[in-house]
Design a protein around this motif. Structure first.
Motif, PDB file in Angstrom:
ATOM      1  N   VAL A  35      84.615  33.254  43.314  1.00 63.17           N
ATOM      2  CA  VAL A  35      85.067  34.477  43.978  1.00 63.17           C
ATOM      3  C   VAL A  35      86.390  34.239  44.691  1.00 63.17           C
ATOM      4  O   VAL A  35      87.326  35.040  44.613  1.00 63.17           O
ATOM      5  N   LEU A  36      86.494  33.101  45.415  1.00 65.66           N
ATOM      6  CA  LEU A  36      87.732  32.792  46.133  1.00 65.66           C
ATOM      7  C   LEU A  36      88.883  32.556  45.159  1.00 65.66           C
ATOM      8  O   LEU A  36      90.033  32.929  45.429  1.00 65.66           O
ATOM      9  N   GLY A  84      97.747  32.872  59.247  1.00 66.91           N
ATOM     10  CA  GLY A  84      98.151  33.735  58.140  1.00 66.91           C
ATOM     11  C   GLY A  84      97.059  33.991  57.125  1.00 66.91           C
ATOM     12  O   GLY A  84      97.274  34.734  56.162  1.00 66.91           O
ATOM     13  N   ALA A  85      95.871  33.365  57.263  1.00 62.42           N
ATOM     14  CA  ALA A  85      94.802  33.580  56.288  1.00 62.42           C
ATOM     15  C   ALA A  85      94.162  34.948  56.517  1.00 62.42           C
ATOM     16  O   ALA A  85      93.991  35.392  57.655  1.00 62.42           O
ATOM     17  N   GLU A  86      93.811  35.598  55.414  1.00 71.12           N
ATOM     18  CA  GLU A  86      93.219  36.923  55.499  1.00 71.12           C
ATOM     19  C   GLU A  86      91.728  36.813  55.823  1.00 71.12           C
ATOM     20  O   GLU A  86      91.010  36.026  55.203  1.00 71.12           O
ATOM     21  N   PRO A  87      91.211  37.571  56.806  1.00 72.87           N
ATOM     22  CA  PRO A  87      89.777  37.507  57.116  1.00 72.87           C
ATOM     23  C   PRO A  87      88.945  38.116  56.004  1.00 72.87           C
ATOM     24  O   PRO A  87      89.337  39.124  55.396  1.00 72.87           O
ATOM     25  N   PRO A 139      91.440  36.168  31.519  1.00 72.49           N
ATOM     26  CA  PRO A 139      90.567  36.152  32.702  1.00 72.49           C
ATOM     27  C   PRO A 139      91.062  35.137  33.737  1.00 72.49           C
ATOM     28  O   PRO A 139      91.623  34.105  33.397  1.00 72.49           O
ATOM     29  N   ALA A 140      90.839  35.493  35.030  1.00 69.25           N
ATOM     30  CA  ALA A 140      91.312  34.614  36.105  1.00 69.25           C
ATOM     31  C   ALA A 140      90.408  33.423  36.330  1.00 69.25           C
ATOM     32  O   ALA A 140      90.792  32.467  36.963  1.00 69.25           O
ATOM     33  N   ALA A 141      89.154  33.446  35.881  1.00 68.50           N
ATOM     34  CA  ALA A 141      88.210  32.346  36.135  1.00 68.50           C
ATOM     35  C   ALA A 141      87.451  32.061  34.863  1.00 68.50           C
ATOM     36  O   ALA A 141      87.167  32.955  34.070  1.00 68.50           O
ATOM     37  N   HIS A 142      87.131  30.799  34.634  1.00 64.99           N
ATOM     38  CA  HIS A 142      86.359  30.370  33.463  1.00 64.99           C
ATOM     39  C   HIS A 142      85.202  29.521  33.956  1.00 64.99           C
ATOM     40  O   HIS A 142      85.325  28.778  34.932  1.00 64.99           O
ATOM     41  N   LEU A 159      92.350  34.576  45.030  1.00 61.40           N
ATOM     42  CA  LEU A 159      93.646  33.880  45.084  1.00 61.40           C
ATOM     43  C   LEU A 159      94.555  34.318  43.946  1.00 61.40           C
ATOM     44  O   LEU A 159      95.755  34.568  44.134  1.00 61.40           O
ATOM     45  N   ARG A 160      93.991  34.450  42.742  1.00 60.87           N
ATOM     46  CA  ARG A 160      94.800  34.880  41.607  1.00 60.87           C
ATOM     47  C   ARG A 160      95.326  36.305  41.811  1.00 60.87           C
ATOM     48  O   ARG A 160      96.481  36.609  41.497  1.00 60.87           O
ATOM     49  N   LYS A 161      94.510  37.167  42.360  1.00 61.56           N
ATOM     50  CA  LYS A 161      94.954  38.534  42.620  1.00 61.56           C
ATOM     51  C   LYS A 161      96.034  38.567  43.693  1.00 61.56           C
ATOM     52  O   LYS A 161      96.998  39.326  43.599  1.00 61.56           O
ATOM     53  N   GLU A 162      95.877  37.749  44.731  1.00 63.07           N
ATOM     54  CA  GLU A 162      96.900  37.697  45.773  1.00 63.07           C
ATOM     55  C   GLU A 162      98.215  37.195  45.217  1.00 63.07           C
ATOM     56  O   GLU A 162      99.297  37.683  45.579  1.00 63.07           O
ATOM     57  N   GLU A 163      98.205  36.202  44.323  1.00 66.72           N
ATOM     58  CA  GLU A 163      99.441  35.698  43.730  1.00 66.72           C
ATOM     59  C   GLU A 163     100.090  36.759  42.857  1.00 66.72           C
ATOM     60  O   GLU A 163     101.312  36.913  42.816  1.00 66.72           O
TER      61      GLU A 163
END
Length: 468
Positions: free
Chosen positions: A451-452, A401-404, A344-347, A456-460
């Protein structure tokens, strides 16, 4: 003077020049500059007349009034020039004016009723202008003197603007008589008032004594009732104090038990999370070792041309990797394994021991706003309904460069006991869900960070698609 033909005449302000040309009538010139023509012999007779308004005081005049008493009166006149030619024709106009005014004042004194005048003035000269009747009486005399003197002064070319009485003195004998009569009247009035006040004072003393007696009786009765009430209140207070002490002791015991239970639960929760995290880390390490071994096997198989035995994942190979088809297929299969085995990406990390139960009202709102302000790179707004937190909206504009994106939390009436509904708008897509493992001690900012972090993990992961 110019060749005996012209002459310059300058008349200063406040004066008139009366010129006497030969064989002609006198002429008056107001203030200004004039060129006179046809001046024979180079000389001209001029007389200056002062036209400024001035005050002319008269001497103190004494005469017998109409009722046979002596009366002294001094008057001052305010005079201005009405006809300069007539004034210049008189040798001494002010002296003539004083003579006229003296006769008018003497005639006025002879026509006065001194007793009525003194009563109107209050019986003394010092009070002459302090009361309205006195002012009216003196002003009437001044107007009569002014009107009569002005009628006579017109022949002299003068105009009487006003007249003022400077000094007024009646007969001392009349004043003494009137003052004695007034004193007797005042004494009689004062004696009557004193008698009335003494009677009223006596009545008040009697009423006050009766009130004092009634007040003493009421005070004694109130003291007795107060003593009885104090005794009752003291007894009730002792009983209530005993009850309060018992309740306080019970509450203290409940708080100690609750605190011990909270510490126990927090410790168990922290231990469970640590064990779960370690187990996941162990599984992740084992999975990575399996992936590495599988990757070696796939590499060897690719070298020997046996990679076709592996089953590819359902995702299409749309990217040209520049590798042989067998090797690319093997990597694609391994990537599918890795996606299935990724932890999992978050704990939910253990919360600190000092975490408190959720607050209500203004304290909770202040805490939510403070935590949302600490989120960097995000703007936020809080919407209240009936004084309670209803919705919180966070957004990030496309900058550097940040995504809205836009993140909205809709809080139910039982928030924070119940979880908020989450709506995420990103890349033109909207996703809504409700957290299943919500903890009432968390805040909206904590949920936003999770959520953020997941985004971030998905973007990486999407930024490095060729990594096995």
């Amino acid at each position: 003077m110019l060749w005996g033909l012209l002459a310059l005449l300058e008349v200063p302000p406040g004066k008139h020049a009366i010129c006497y040309p030969p064989e002609e009538a006198p002429q008056a010139y107001p203030p200004g500059t004039y060129w006179l023509k046809g001046v024979p012999g180079g000389s001209l007779q001029v007389r200056w007349v002062h036209t400024d308004r001035r005050k002319v005081p008269l001497p103190l005049l004494q005469a017998v009034s109409a009722d046979g008493w002596e009366l002294s009166l001094q008057v001052a006149l305010i005079v201005e020039v009405a006809d300069p030619l007539r004034v210049a024709a008189c040798e001494s106009p002010l002296e003539a004016l004083r003579d006229m005014a003296r006769s008018v004042v003497l005639a006025q004194i002879a026509a006065l009723d001194q007793q009525g005048l003194i009563r109107a003035l209050g019986g003394a000269e010092s009070a002459a202008r302090e009361t309205a009747p006195a002012a009216v009486a003196l002003r009437t005399i001044e107007e009569q003197i002014c009107r009569q003197v002005d009628a006579r002064a017109a022949a002299l070319g003068l105009h009487i603007v006003d007249a003022a009485i400077l000094h007024f003195q009646g007969d001392e004998r009349l004043l003494s008589t009137l003052q004695g009569q007034a004193l007797e009247r005042l004494q009689a009035i004062q004696a009557h008032r004193t008698a009335l006040l003494e009677g009223e004072l006596h009545e008040r003393e009697v009423a006050l004594e009766a009130r004092l007696a009634e007040a003493e009786r009421l005070v004694a009765l109130a003291q007795a009732q107060t003593a009885l009430q104090i005794a009752q209140v003291e007894g009730e207070g002792q009983v209530q104090a005993a009850h309060i002490e018992a309740e306080v002791q019970e509450i203290r015991q409940m708080q100690e038990a609750r605190e011990a239970e909270r510490k126990r639960v927090a410790e168990e929760w922290r231990t469970a999370k640590e064990l779960e995290l370690r187990s996941m880390e162990y599984q992740h390490a084992e999975t990575l070792s399996i992936i590495e071994g599988t990757a070696r096997i796939a590499g060897e198989a690719a070298k020997r041309g046996a990679i076709t035995a592996l089953t590819p994942s359902g995702r299409r190979l749309d990217v040209d990797t520049g590798l042989p088809d067998a090797v690319a297929t093997g990597l694609h299969v391994l990537r599918g394994f890795r996606e299935k085995l990724t932890p999992p990406a978050a704990h939910f990390l253990p919360m600190p021991m000092a975490a408190r139960l959720p607050q209500n009202g203004e304290n909770r709102l202040e805490a939510e706003a403070l935590r949302l302000e600490r989120l960097r790179g995000l703007e936020h707004e809080i919407i209240l309904r009936n004084g309670m937190l209803h919705e919180a909206r966070l957004w990030r504009v496309a900058d550097n460069g940040a995504e809205p994106l836009e993140l909205t939390f809709t809080c139910p009436p039982q928030y924070p006991r119940q979880p908020p509904a989450v709506r995420l708008t990103r890349q033109g897509e909207t996703r809504e869900w409700t957290p299943q493992d919500w903890d009432p001690r968390l805040y909206l900012a904590d949920l936003a960070r999770e959520v953020l972090f997941d985004i971030l993990r998905k973007e990486e992961g999407e930024a490095s698609p060729d990594t096995p």
